[in-house]
Design a protein around this motif. Sequence first.
Motif, PDB file in Angstrom:
ATOM      1  N   THR A   1      19.465 -12.875  31.216  1.00  0.00           N
ATOM      2  CA  THR A   1      19.427 -12.244  29.897  1.00  0.00           C
ATOM      3  C   THR A   1      20.834 -11.855  29.448  1.00  0.00           C
ATOM      4  OG1 THR A   1      18.407 -10.460  28.608  1.00  0.00           O
ATOM      5  CG2 THR A   1      19.046  -9.901  30.843  1.00  0.00           C
ATOM      6  N   ASP A   2      20.947 -11.509  28.162  1.00  0.00           N
ATOM      7  CA  ASP A   2      22.189 -10.913  27.657  1.00  0.00           C
ATOM      8  C   ASP A   2      21.912  -9.472  27.237  1.00  0.00           C
ATOM      9  OD1 ASP A   2      20.580 -11.527  25.497  1.00  0.00           O
ATOM     10  OD2 ASP A   2      22.153 -12.423  24.282  1.00  0.00           O
ATOM     11  N   ASP A   3      20.791  -8.932  27.694  1.00  0.00           N
ATOM     12  CA  ASP A   3      20.375  -7.572  27.345  1.00  0.00           C
ATOM     13  C   ASP A   3      20.712  -6.627  28.512  1.00  0.00           C
ATOM     14  OD1 ASP A   3      19.033  -5.235  26.720  1.00  0.00           O
ATOM     15  OD2 ASP A   3      17.204  -6.222  26.044  1.00  0.00           O
ATOM     16  N   GLY A   4      21.871  -5.992  28.422  1.00  0.00           N
ATOM     17  CA  GLY A   4      22.351  -5.133  29.502  1.00  0.00           C
ATOM     18  C   GLY A   4      21.459  -3.929  29.744  1.00  0.00           C
ATOM     19  N   ALA A   5      20.943  -3.340  28.668  1.00  0.00           N
ATOM     20  CA  ALA A   5      20.125  -2.128  28.811  1.00  0.00           C
ATOM     21  C   ALA A   5      18.820  -2.452  29.537  1.00  0.00           C
ATOM     22  CB  ALA A   5      19.830  -1.539  27.433  1.00  0.00           C
ATOM     23  N   LEU A   6      18.226  -3.566  29.182  1.00  0.00           N
ATOM     24  CA  LEU A   6      16.972  -3.939  29.835  1.00  0.00           C
ATOM     25  C   LEU A   6      17.204  -4.255  31.315  1.00  0.00           C
ATOM     26  CD1 LEU A   6      13.946  -5.676  28.787  1.00  0.00           C
ATOM     27  CD2 LEU A   6      15.241  -6.881  30.536  1.00  0.00           C
ATOM     28  N   SER A   7      18.289  -4.936  31.588  1.00  0.00           N
ATOM     29  CA  SER A   7      18.603  -5.277  32.971  1.00  0.00           C
ATOM     30  C   SER A   7      18.770  -4.005  33.802  1.00  0.00           C
ATOM     31  CB  SER A   7      19.887  -6.103  32.989  1.00  0.00           C
ATOM     32  OG  SER A   7      20.407  -6.158  34.267  1.00  0.00           O
TER      33      SER A   7
ATOM     34  N   LEU B   1       9.371 -14.243  26.017  1.00  0.00           N
ATOM     35  CA  LEU B   1       9.484 -13.439  24.813  1.00  0.00           C
ATOM     36  C   LEU B   1       9.829 -12.004  25.144  1.00  0.00           C
ATOM     37  CD1 LEU B   1       6.339 -14.748  22.918  1.00  0.00           C
ATOM     38  CD2 LEU B   1       8.724 -15.416  22.595  1.00  0.00           C
ATOM     39  N   HIS B   2      10.504 -11.376  24.206  1.00  0.00           N
ATOM     40  CA  HIS B   2      10.911  -9.994  24.397  1.00  0.00           C
ATOM     41  C   HIS B   2       9.723  -9.098  24.703  1.00  0.00           C
ATOM     42  CE1 HIS B   2      12.101  -5.946  22.932  1.00  0.00           C
ATOM     43  NE2 HIS B   2      13.078  -6.209  23.771  1.00  0.00           N
ATOM     44  N   LYS B   3       8.617  -9.319  23.982  1.00  0.00           N
ATOM     45  CA  LYS B   3       7.456  -8.431  24.195  1.00  0.00           C
ATOM     46  C   LYS B   3       6.880  -8.614  25.613  1.00  0.00           C
ATOM     47  CE  LYS B   3       3.912 -11.187  21.747  1.00  0.00           C
ATOM     48  NZ  LYS B   3       3.390 -12.020  22.776  1.00  0.00           N
ATOM     49  N   ASP B   4       6.981  -9.809  26.152  1.00  0.00           N
ATOM     50  CA  ASP B   4       6.490 -10.021  27.518  1.00  0.00           C
ATOM     51  C   ASP B   4       7.393  -9.338  28.534  1.00  0.00           C
ATOM     52  OD1 ASP B   4       4.389 -11.493  26.592  1.00  0.00           O
ATOM     53  OD2 ASP B   4       5.478 -13.389  26.698  1.00  0.00           O
ATOM     54  N   VAL B   5       8.683  -9.318  28.234  1.00  0.00           N
ATOM     55  CA  VAL B   5       9.610  -8.652  29.137  1.00  0.00           C
ATOM     56  C   VAL B   5       9.354  -7.140  29.089  1.00  0.00           C
ATOM     57  CG1 VAL B   5      12.032  -8.272  29.720  1.00  0.00           C
ATOM     58  CG2 VAL B   5      11.311 -10.462  28.825  1.00  0.00           C
ATOM     59  N   GLU B   6       9.071  -6.606  27.923  1.00  0.00           N
ATOM     60  CA  GLU B   6       8.767  -5.173  27.797  1.00  0.00           C
ATOM     61  C   GLU B   6       7.512  -4.843  28.599  1.00  0.00           C
ATOM     62  OE1 GLU B   6      10.062  -2.681  24.804  1.00  0.00           O
ATOM     63  OE2 GLU B   6      11.719  -3.594  25.884  1.00  0.00           O
ATOM     64  N   ASN B   7       6.525  -5.729  28.535  1.00  0.00           N
ATOM     65  CA  ASN B   7       5.302  -5.495  29.309  1.00  0.00           C
ATOM     66  C   ASN B   7       5.597  -5.540  30.803  1.00  0.00           C
ATOM     67  OD1 ASN B   7       3.812  -5.242  27.031  1.00  0.00           O
ATOM     68  ND2 ASN B   7       3.040  -7.349  27.051  1.00  0.00           N
ATOM     69  N   LEU B   8       6.430  -6.473  31.160  1.00  0.00           N
ATOM     70  CA  LEU B   8       6.811  -6.643  32.566  1.00  0.00           C
ATOM     71  C   LEU B   8       7.419  -5.351  33.123  1.00  0.00           C
ATOM     72  CD1 LEU B   8       8.962  -9.663  33.680  1.00  0.00           C
ATOM     73  CD2 LEU B   8       9.953  -7.448  33.812  1.00  0.00           C
ATOM     74  N   LEU B   9       8.190  -4.720  32.287  1.00  0.00           N
ATOM     75  CA  LEU B   9       8.852  -3.491  32.727  1.00  0.00           C
ATOM     76  C   LEU B   9       8.000  -2.263  32.463  1.00  0.00           C
ATOM     77  CD1 LEU B   9      12.451  -4.092  31.410  1.00  0.00           C
ATOM     78  CD2 LEU B   9      11.520  -4.610  33.629  1.00  0.00           C
ATOM     79  N   ALA B  10       6.994  -2.422  31.585  1.00  0.00           N
ATOM     80  CA  ALA B  10       6.169  -1.288  31.173  1.00  0.00           C
ATOM     81  C   ALA B  10       7.034  -0.130  30.710  1.00  0.00           C
ATOM     82  CB  ALA B  10       5.227  -0.874  32.289  1.00  0.00           C
ATOM     83  N   VAL B  11       8.081  -0.445  29.951  1.00  0.00           N
ATOM     84  CA  VAL B  11       8.944   0.608  29.399  1.00  0.00           C
ATOM     85  C   VAL B  11       8.916   0.527  27.888  1.00  0.00           C
ATOM     86  CG1 VAL B  11      10.710   1.327  31.040  1.00  0.00           C
ATOM     87  CG2 VAL B  11      10.884  -0.913  29.994  1.00  0.00           C
ATOM     88  N   LYS B  12       8.904   1.666  27.275  1.00  0.00           N
ATOM     89  CA  LYS B  12       8.946   1.700  25.818  1.00  0.00           C
ATOM     90  C   LYS B  12      10.372   2.085  25.426  1.00  0.00           C
ATOM     91  CE  LYS B  12       4.610   0.819  25.263  1.00  0.00           C
ATOM     92  NZ  LYS B  12       4.779  -0.301  26.178  1.00  0.00           N
ATOM     93  N   ARG B  13      11.031   1.170  24.709  1.00  0.00           N
ATOM     94  CA  ARG B  13      12.411   1.488  24.317  1.00  0.00           C
ATOM     95  C   ARG B  13      12.516   1.563  22.817  1.00  0.00           C
ATOM     96  NH1 ARG B  13      16.799  -1.760  25.911  1.00  0.00           N
ATOM     97  NH2 ARG B  13      15.596  -3.646  25.729  1.00  0.00           N
TER      98      ARG B  13
END
Length: 247
Positions: A117-123, A235-247
């Motif tokens: 990814t290029d999303d540092g915060a998510l990583s 997809l971004h929404k799948d990654v959010e689900n994977l982490l179960a984090v609300k940002r």
Amino acid sequence: MGEKMRLDKLVASQLYDVSRADVKKLCLKKKISVNGKLMARSDAKVDTDDEIIVDGRKIEYKKHIYIMLNKPAGVVCSTKEGDSMTVLDLVPDDLMREGLFPAGRLDKDTEGFVLLTDDGALSHTMLSPKSHVQKTYFVRLEKPWQPDYENIFASGMTIRPERAGAESEKCLPAQFIGSNENDCECTVKICEGKYHQIKRMFAEIGNKVVYLKRVAIGEMPLDGDLQPGECLEILHKDVENLLAVKR
Ligand code: URA
């Protein structure tokens, strides 16, 4: 409405092979249109929702990109070029982005799921033990697993230093599931990523990992159709689900 951004910045962020200077040249050649209008200036402000066409290529703006890679053995989780092939060498041109990196490392001989990814915060969130994102590994051992492994892993093992002079490390509780079909195979789930962690955990109890593959991150399994060395955009929404984090 999306986000307002300079045309050159937007295009260069989405197309790996087009620099800001290229955007300027393409504008002069009348090769860039926004909502059907040819653009003369590369510094014009545009909206990320606009229809932008660059030399026949339509931009589908995405703030960040997330890629599932099935890493083969022999490839390193690094962004620096060296003697070995890196995970970035496996990314096809259409998914390549400036600033892409592996969110978490696998050893050179480990196979399986690497999130690029290029999303540092998510990583950061994904890798923090506090987030409790489980990483699931399929493990083949040199010797049969023992019934006490489950409790040993669950109690939070202390593992020996990874090199001379370093300290022993306490691991968070981990899950061990022995295979009923093969007494040298098992699944291990951990929420952290210490250096060579799984190999060191088994070494600590007198066994040896002979094959290791990451098969899931959080709730997301490695796609069974993805061949070693292949990438799949997620997809971004799948990654959010994977982490179960609300940002
Ligand atoms: N644990 C290891 O020992 N190696 C890996 O690559 C991942 C987890």
